[in-house]
Design a protein around this motif. Structure first.
Motif: not given
Length: 378
Positions: A280-287
């Protein structure tokens, strides 16, 4: 208002294993269903949900194959040798033609095997006595002579005569013309998908306040998309090809069960990603968009849950192997994306930043994959 949670399971034949994966995610979420409705294979899985027999349903889909469901027997194409193998891909061209001819003569393949499976795995009394209200969809086979129109039947247990539940599940799952229509009291019935592939309306009718709907056949124009207007509806479908509707294969069933489970986790907010699944928290929305594109372009495993570290490690390994390959791979998409990313990497910093933000003529998925390589791998 009292909360009523409904699970709605769409039709899609051999793709039905996907729904068992979603059910697994629902169980982990702690959902206690009040209503379950289904069309075709969804009516079969729905009965298993009403029985609360998850392990049995999983066992069924891990063991099932085409010959257990459809009666592809030697008598359909003549006597055949004693060691005859019923798998259709092993038939000679002449035998295949005879087989197809017999399908038309008999108005579809016999489904005696499917009926035997239903009676083995589905207990009518348990479904009727379940605290979960169970419903299914089927349709009457129209008569061209009498110029009948297709007539759908949306039925809950209370609408089905005692002792006939298996018959109406068979009726819901009789995918005509590939399968024979199912005869009940002088009336021929066919697959409920002809009138309603994902019967959300049935759950609404019973007062559902929260609905989880699973769609197996998104390309089907008969799917009632307008039902998505329900204010508390989670619509789950796979971005991946789930395989043939009529070919029941153990390995594919195992694969798509896992895809359904992962898609359920994403739908309930525990993971992110479109084709692939990320912490869930591995990437930002764009990433996430770029990571998903990179994983798809470089053909990573969609059955894994990736962290940023594990994704970068796998992509790094793929990049290393691509660099070691000969020039014969130059026109493969992964090689072209890697070559483009490496070329861009060698440009001045200002040019690299400009290209990362470039929105001109370049395929979006490949562009996002290049961005991910530039930011995280190269």
């Amino acid at each position: 208002m009292e909360e009523k949670i409904a699970l709605v399971l769409g039709g899609g034949g051999a793709r039905g294993a996907y729904e068992i994966g979603v059910w697994r995610a629902c169980r982990e979420e702690g959902f206690s269903f009040n209503i379950v409705t289904g069309t075709s294979v969804g009516s079969i899985n729905g009965a298993m949900v009403a029985q609360d027999e998850f392990d049995l349903a999983e066992q069924l889909w891990r063991e099932i194959d085409t010959e257990m469901v459809l009666d592809i027997h030697p008598e359909l194409i003549g006597e055949g040798p004693k060691d005859y193998d019923p798998k259709i891909e092993k038939l000679s061209p002449e035998e295949v033609l005879d087989f197809i001819k017999n399908i038309f003569i008999n108005k579809g393949v016999s489904t005696r095997g499917l009926e035997d499976l239903l009676r083995k795995y589905i207990d009518e009394d348990r479904v009727r006595n379940s605290k979960i209200q169970y419903g299914l969809v089927t349709a009457e086979m129209p008569s061209l002579k009498e110029r009948q129109i297709l007539k759908g039947h949306w039925l809950f247990c209370e609408d089905i005569p005692q002792g006939r539940l298996h018959d109406f599940i068979m009726a819901s799952a009789s995918f005509f013309p590939a399968m024979q229509p199912h005869l009940i009291d002088g009336v021929y019935y066919i697959d409920g998908g002809y009138v309603d592939t994902v019967p959300v309306s049935m759950a609404v009718e019973k007062g559902a306040t929260k609905i989880i709907a699973v769609e197996l056949n998104p390309e089907n124009p008969l799917t009632k998309k307008e039902s998505k207007a329900h204010e508390n509806l989670t619509w789950i479908k796979s971005p991946w090809d789930l395989g043939s509707i009529l070919e029941f294969d153990k390995e594919n069933a195992k694969r798509i069960m896992e895809l359904g489970y992962l898609e359920g986790r994403k739908a309930f907010g525990h993971n992110t990603g479109n084709f692939f699944t990320f912490e869930k928290d591995a990437f930002t929305e764009e990433e996430v968009i770029n990571a998903d594109a990179a994983a798809k372009v470089f053909d990573l495993d969609p059955l894994k849950i990736y962290t940023q570290e594990s994704l970068n490690l796998e992509l790094g390994e793929v990049v290393k192997n691509l660099k070691a390959e000969k020039s014969s791979v130059e026109f493969k998409t992964p090689f072209l994306v890697l070559a483009a990313a490496e070329k861009i990497k060698g440009l001045p910093k200002e040019a690299v930043e400009f290209i990362k933000d470039y929105n001109g003529l370049i395929l979006k998925e490949e562009k996002n994959a290049i961005r991910y390589l530039l930011n995280h791998v190269l």
